[in-house]
Design an enzyme around this catalytic site. Structure first.
Site, PDB file in Angstrom:
ATOM      1  N   HIS A 165       0.881  -1.161   0.000  1.00 12.04           N
ATOM      2  CA  HIS A 165       0.000   0.000   0.000  1.00 12.04           C
ATOM      3  C   HIS A 165       0.926   1.221   0.000  1.00 12.04           C
ATOM      4  O   HIS A 165       2.060   1.126   0.493  1.00 12.04           O
ATOM      5  CB  HIS A 165      -0.848   0.074   1.275  1.00 12.04           C
ATOM      6  CG  HIS A 165      -1.785  -1.083   1.465  1.00 12.04           C
ATOM      7  ND1 HIS A 165      -1.908  -1.740   2.658  1.00 12.04           N
ATOM      8  CD2 HIS A 165      -2.656  -1.666   0.617  1.00 12.04           C
ATOM      9  CE1 HIS A 165      -2.820  -2.690   2.556  1.00 12.04           C
ATOM     10  NE2 HIS A 165      -3.287  -2.684   1.319  1.00 12.04           N
ATOM     11  N   ASP A 174       2.215   1.770   3.356  1.00 15.27           N
ATOM     12  CA  ASP A 174       3.212   0.812   3.853  1.00 15.27           C
ATOM     13  C   ASP A 174       4.604   1.370   3.545  1.00 15.27           C
ATOM     14  O   ASP A 174       5.536   1.204   4.331  1.00 15.27           O
ATOM     15  CB  ASP A 174       3.092  -0.551   3.156  1.00 15.27           C
ATOM     16  CG  ASP A 174       1.796  -1.282   3.487  1.00 15.27           C
ATOM     17  OD1 ASP A 174       1.312  -1.141   4.631  1.00 15.27           O
ATOM     18  OD2 ASP A 174       1.263  -1.990   2.603  1.00 15.27           O
TER      19      ASP A 174
HETATM   20  C1  3MF Z   1      -7.745  -6.357  -1.516  1.00 13.69           C
HETATM   21  C2  3MF Z   1      -6.289  -6.188  -1.631  1.00 13.69           C
HETATM   22  C3  3MF Z   1      -5.528  -5.205  -0.873  1.00 13.69           C
HETATM   23  C4  3MF Z   1      -6.073  -5.010   0.528  1.00 13.69           C
HETATM   24  C5  3MF Z   1      -5.659  -6.072   1.485  1.00 13.69           C
HETATM   25  C6  3MF Z   1      -5.819  -5.665   2.914  1.00 13.69           C
HETATM   26  C7  3MF Z   1      -4.391  -3.949  -2.586  1.00 13.69           C
HETATM   27  O1  3MF Z   1      -8.115  -7.571  -2.000  1.00 13.69           O
HETATM   28  O2  3MF Z   1      -5.696  -6.904  -2.363  1.00 13.69           O
HETATM   29  O3  3MF Z   1      -5.403  -4.029  -1.621  1.00 13.69           O
HETATM   30  O4  3MF Z   1      -5.562  -3.921   1.037  1.00 13.69           O
HETATM   31  O5  3MF Z   1      -6.345  -7.236   1.203  1.00 13.69           O
HETATM   32  O6  3MF Z   1      -7.153  -5.466   3.252  1.00 13.69           O
END
Ligand code: 3MF
Ligand code: MG
Ligand code: MG
Length: 347
Positions: free
Chosen positions: A51, A54
């Site tokens: 993210h 992150d």
């Molecule tokens: C959703 C995702 C993520 C979510 C993760 C945490 C890129 O399916 O793949 O986003 O953030 O799952 O909730």
């Protein structure tokens, strides 16, 4: 036959969690984000999915110079660990400005926030040496249909994609479809929707999809067919392999644990298309069970990887000649039994 793919695996740090769910708090000791990256290589993972926050915590409160400094730090950490940043996703769904959606919000101010944060995510990706941004369009949908104009919402998503493509000439955009949750109904529920947006965009070659097994299942679709559709259009940027036991809450179960045959077919589709041979990752999006004890729990990640690799062997040892004979004879009863016995390891 070309030479077999050596698969590389990836996951995002959110896969190592403390067990909170919508009904209860964390149940495992906190395992700090920065420590997670040291676990990747020893566990057999080479790619990191991020993210934006992150990479850069509190990204909304920082100046461009502060953001750059933090990106340089993360890039150095990745280089030191020998890790590859696979993608960065703007975590828009957490922000107070996106309660009613980001790109499709009714408020122009909130839409502006979503776009600006997304363009900043592209900058973050570039600065850590990453070529792709993932859009999981979590809040781009509605709770009640009458609250938004869906046609305008689609146009707004497309305008956002075009603005992203214009912002950076190399970045790829991978859309991760999901039919519902957190919204009642999402505007991009399937890979077909994502691929349509790609073709409608100003640079279709740079817009692809990321398919999560569980999201396809929640849409009532076969994940291997969703993957095949993307691959047929050369639009499978990455995958979130996991599993889902029917139409329940979003489970992110270990790959292959609820639908083994479906998992076999996903591996088969990926293998047949040569997915992974150009450096694409086998991404996981799996959640450890809340019952699991320990600090920095990772057995769900290694378990999913192990099951994936067993299924690769199953796909590679599947008798294609026999399969062709049964197809030619149109004896699908025999074909089904043979597939099941092969997966089960019985003669
Ligand atoms: C959703 C995702 C993520 C979510 C993760 C945490 C890129 O399916 O793949 O986003 O953030 O799952 O909730
Ligand atoms: Mg999921
Ligand atoms: Mg996912």
């Amino acid at each position: 036959m070309s030479k077999p793919t050596t698969y590389r695996f990836s996951f995002g740090p959110w896969n190592i969690s403390e067990g909170a769910d919508p009904f209860g708090p964390e149940v495992r000791p906190v395992f700090p984000h920065e420590k997670k990256y040291a676990l990747y290589k020893p566990l057999g993972f080479d790619g990191v999915q991020f993210h934006d926050d992150d990479v850069v915590p509190n990204i909304d409160d920082l100046t461009p110079a502060q953001i750059s400094k933090q990106c340089a730090k993360v890039k150095k950490m990745l280089d030191n660990q020998g890790l590859v940043p696979e993608f960065v996703a703007p975590r828009l769904w957490f922000a107070p400005q996106t309660v009613d959606g980001g790109y499709t919000a009714n408020s122009a101010k909130d839409r502006r926030y979503a776009l600006e944060r997304t363009l900043r995510t592209i900058d973050v990706a570039r600065e850590i040496g990453c070529g792709a941004v993932v859009l999981w369009l979590a809040r781009e949908g509605s709770y009640i249909r009458e609250s938004k104009n869906a046609r305008i919402a689609y146009q707004r998503i497309l305008e956002t994609i075009n603005a992203m493509l214009a912002h950076d000439k190399d970045i790829e955009i991978w859309i991760e479809p999901k039919p519902n949750e957190p919204t009642d109904a999402a505007y991009v529920p399937t890979i077909g929707h994502a691929v349509a947006l790609a073709y409608a965009s100003s640079d279709p070659k740079r817009v692809k999809g990321l398919i999560e097994t569980a999201h396809a299942l929640l849409a009532g679709l076969d994940a291997s067919d969703e993957m095949a559709f993307a691959l047929a259009h050369d639009k499978l940027g990455s995958v979130h392999l996991n599993d889902q036991n029917g139409l329940k809450y979003d489970q992110d179960k270990n790959f292959g644990t609820a639908n083994l045959r479906g998992a076999f077919n996903q591996v088969r589709v990926l293998e047949e298309a040569g997915y992974g041979s150009k450096g694409e990752f086998i991404g996981l999006d799996v959640k450890a069970m809340r019952t699991q004890k320990g600090k920095g729990v990772t057995s769900h990640l290694t378990g999913s990887k192990e099951l994936f690799l067993h299924l690769v062997n199953k796909v590679r040892s599947w008798d294609r000649k026999l399969e062709q004979q049964m197809i030619d004879a149109r004896d699908y009863e025999a074909l089904e039994l043979a597939v099941m016995k092969h997966i089960m390891g019985v003669r």
